[in-house]
Write a protein that holds these residues in place. Structure first.
Motif, mmCIF file in Angstrom:
data_model
loop_
_atom_site.group_PDB
_atom_site.id
_atom_site.type_symbol
_atom_site.label_atom_id
_atom_site.label_comp_id
_atom_site.label_asym_id
_atom_site.label_seq_id
_atom_site.Cartn_x
_atom_site.Cartn_y
_atom_site.Cartn_z
ATOM 1 N N LEU A 39 0.830 -1.201 0.000
ATOM 2 C CA LEU A 39 0.000 0.000 0.000
ATOM 3 C C LEU A 39 0.868 1.256 0.000
ATOM 4 O O LEU A 39 1.761 1.409 0.829
ATOM 5 C CB LEU A 39 -0.922 0.006 1.222
ATOM 6 C CG LEU A 39 -1.978 1.100 1.256
ATOM 7 C CD1 LEU A 39 -2.969 0.937 0.108
ATOM 8 C CD2 LEU A 39 -2.712 1.105 2.595
ATOM 9 N N GLY A 40 0.616 2.133 -0.961
ATOM 10 C CA GLY A 40 1.351 3.389 -1.038
ATOM 11 C C GLY A 40 2.763 3.279 -1.568
ATOM 12 O O GLY A 40 3.531 4.250 -1.512
ATOM 13 N N GLN A 41 3.119 2.147 -2.108
ATOM 14 C CA GLN A 41 4.477 1.928 -2.624
ATOM 15 C C GLN A 41 4.450 1.548 -4.100
ATOM 16 O O GLN A 41 3.401 1.216 -4.651
ATOM 17 C CB GLN A 41 5.164 0.809 -1.833
ATOM 18 C CG GLN A 41 5.306 1.095 -0.350
ATOM 19 C CD GLN A 41 6.192 2.296 -0.103
ATOM 20 O OE1 GLN A 41 7.253 2.459 -0.725
ATOM 21 N NE2 GLN A 41 5.753 3.165 0.799
ATOM 22 N N GLY A 42 5.612 1.587 -4.708
ATOM 23 C CA GLY A 42 5.725 1.106 -6.068
ATOM 24 C C GLY A 42 5.887 -0.404 -6.074
ATOM 25 O O GLY A 42 6.239 -1.010 -5.059
ATOM 26 N N PRO A 43 5.603 -1.025 -7.202
ATOM 27 C CA PRO A 43 5.774 -2.483 -7.295
ATOM 28 C C PRO A 43 7.231 -2.883 -7.077
ATOM 29 O O PRO A 43 8.141 -2.167 -7.484
ATOM 30 C CB PRO A 43 5.328 -2.801 -8.723
ATOM 31 C CG PRO A 43 4.460 -1.650 -9.132
ATOM 32 C CD PRO A 43 5.048 -0.457 -8.454
ATOM 33 N N GLU A 44 7.408 -4.046 -6.470
ATOM 34 C CA GLU A 44 8.746 -4.606 -6.274
ATOM 35 C C GLU A 44 8.803 -5.983 -6.911
ATOM 36 O O GLU A 44 7.909 -6.806 -6.723
ATOM 37 C CB GLU A 44 9.081 -4.682 -4.785
ATOM 38 C CG GLU A 44 9.256 -3.323 -4.134
ATOM 39 C CD GLU A 44 9.836 -3.400 -2.746
ATOM 40 O OE1 GLU A 44 10.032 -2.350 -2.116
ATOM 41 O OE2 GLU A 44 10.081 -4.529 -2.272
ATOM 42 N N PHE A 45 9.889 -6.227 -7.626
ATOM 43 C CA PHE A 45 10.091 -7.472 -8.354
ATOM 44 C C PHE A 45 10.152 -8.662 -7.407
ATOM 45 O O PHE A 45 10.799 -8.610 -6.353
ATOM 46 C CB PHE A 45 11.392 -7.377 -9.143
ATOM 47 C CG PHE A 45 11.851 -8.664 -9.746
ATOM 48 C CD1 PHE A 45 12.863 -9.414 -9.145
ATOM 49 C CD2 PHE A 45 11.276 -9.141 -10.913
ATOM 50 C CE1 PHE A 45 13.289 -10.605 -9.700
ATOM 51 C CE2 PHE A 45 11.699 -10.324 -11.479
ATOM 52 C CZ PHE A 45 12.708 -11.059 -10.876
ATOM 53 N N LEU A 46 9.455 -9.721 -7.791
ATOM 54 C CA LEU A 46 9.515 -10.970 -7.038
ATOM 55 C C LEU A 46 10.280 -12.041 -7.804
ATOM 56 O O LEU A 46 11.257 -12.609 -7.303
ATOM 57 C CB LEU A 46 8.110 -11.488 -6.732
ATOM 58 C CG LEU A 46 7.259 -10.661 -5.762
ATOM 59 C CD1 LEU A 46 5.867 -11.270 -5.646
ATOM 60 C CD2 LEU A 46 7.930 -10.583 -4.396
ATOM 61 N N THR A 47 9.807 -12.344 -9.033
ATOM 62 C CA THR A 47 10.390 -13.451 -9.759
ATOM 63 C C THR A 47 10.115 -13.323 -11.252
ATOM 64 O O THR A 47 9.214 -12.590 -11.673
ATOM 65 C CB THR A 47 9.875 -14.793 -9.230
ATOM 66 O OG1 THR A 47 10.603 -15.875 -9.826
ATOM 67 C CG2 THR A 47 8.385 -14.971 -9.516
ATOM 68 N N TYR A 48 10.913 -14.057 -12.061
ATOM 69 C CA TYR A 48 10.845 -13.955 -13.517
ATOM 70 C C TYR A 48 10.967 -15.342 -14.141
ATOM 71 O O TYR A 48 11.800 -16.150 -13.722
ATOM 72 C CB TYR A 48 11.988 -13.051 -13.998
ATOM 73 C CG TYR A 48 12.379 -13.212 -15.454
ATOM 74 C CD1 TYR A 48 13.611 -13.732 -15.810
ATOM 75 C CD2 TYR A 48 11.508 -12.808 -16.469
ATOM 76 C CE1 TYR A 48 13.977 -13.875 -17.139
ATOM 77 C CE2 TYR A 48 11.870 -12.936 -17.797
ATOM 78 C CZ TYR A 48 13.108 -13.474 -18.125
ATOM 79 O OH TYR A 48 13.461 -13.603 -19.440
ATOM 80 N N PHE A 49 10.112 -15.569 -15.143
ATOM 81 C CA PHE A 49 10.143 -16.809 -15.912
ATOM 82 C C PHE A 49 10.417 -16.487 -17.373
ATOM 83 O O PHE A 49 9.905 -15.513 -17.915
ATOM 84 C CB PHE A 49 8.792 -17.527 -15.850
ATOM 85 C CG PHE A 49 8.479 -18.137 -14.520
ATOM 86 C CD1 PHE A 49 7.878 -17.377 -13.522
ATOM 87 C CD2 PHE A 49 8.761 -19.466 -14.254
ATOM 88 C CE1 PHE A 49 7.570 -17.926 -12.295
ATOM 89 C CE2 PHE A 49 8.449 -20.030 -13.025
ATOM 90 C CZ PHE A 49 7.853 -19.258 -12.044
#
Lengths: 113, 115
Positions: A39-49
């Motif tokens: 909430l109130g933040q930018g997206p943060e990377f989790l994982t990539y396929f």
């Protein structure tokens, strides 16, 4: 054509429950990403396929988080033993194999009570 | 590692006024730069991107951004805003040589357009 779809759109889980979030990428898109947006933040990377291969999982916050894409299309993000700090919007994005541009789904809003 | 700073968490502006949303980044390698817009209860939509070439890039709905390498900035501007521009705006970067092009986002700026 159809964009990236995610289900469910909203999920309420009690602390300690397991949840599974689904992402259907754009047909033909090789790359698939998961991001977490607090909430109130930018997206943060989790994982990539790339296809079915999980090439980068450096953003997964703990071993309770697990993602898979077994057939190189649909992907599932699973969170085991949910905690309150897991409450966030989980965004999925896909892109062409050589594409820098990512197309985002509407997200799944997870609330852990 | 890369980081993106959006210093303004909220920018209120009157309709038809100009607006600038600021974005600064930090990176030891070359990056591609993006602005995404997020309307309520919707996913992120790409507004514009800088990959190479002219440092001034434009979107179809009147927004523009200028890449300034010396100041490590990519500010977003619009000469005259509409009520419908009210949304959250995110600046993002990705290293040009990254194998995945995963995005690093700023914390966002909420643009609030008032009549």
């Amino acid at each position: 054509g159809a964009g990236v779809s995610q289900s469910p759109r909203y999920k309420v889980a009690k602390r300690g429950q397991d949840v599974a979030l689904r992402c259907d990428p754009i047909s033909g898109h090789v790359s698939l990403f998961w991001y977490q947006q607090a909430l109130g933040q930018g997206p943060e990377f989790l994982t990539y396929f790339q296809n079915e291969a999980q090439l980068d999982k450096s953003g997964l916050p703990s071993d309770r988080f697990f993602a898979e894409r077994p057939e190189g299309s649909v992907s599932t993000l699973k969170i085991q033993r949910t905690q309150q700090e897991d409450s966030a919007v989980y965004l999925c994005a896909s892109s062409l194999s050589t594409g820098v541009e990512q197309y985002f789904g509407p997200g799944t809003r997870l609330t852990v009570t | 590692a890369q980081s993106v700073t959006q210093l303004d968490s909220q920018v209120p502006v009157f309709e038809e006024a100009p607006v600038e949303l600021r974005c600064n980044y930090s990176s030891s390698v070359s990056v591609y730069l993006f602005w995404y817009v997020q309307y309520p209860n919707q996913g992120l939509q790409l507004l514009l991107k800088y990959l190479s070439g002219s440092t001034l890039v434009e979107s179809i709905n009147g927004f523009e951004a200028e890449f300034n390498k010396s100041q490590t900035s990519f500010h977003l501007r619009k000469p005259s805003v509409h009520i419908s521009d009210t949304a959250e705006y995110f600046c993002a970067v990705t290293p040009t040589r990254d194998s995945s092009y995963k995005l690093i986002f700023g914390s966002g700026t909420r643009l609030l357009v008032r009549p």
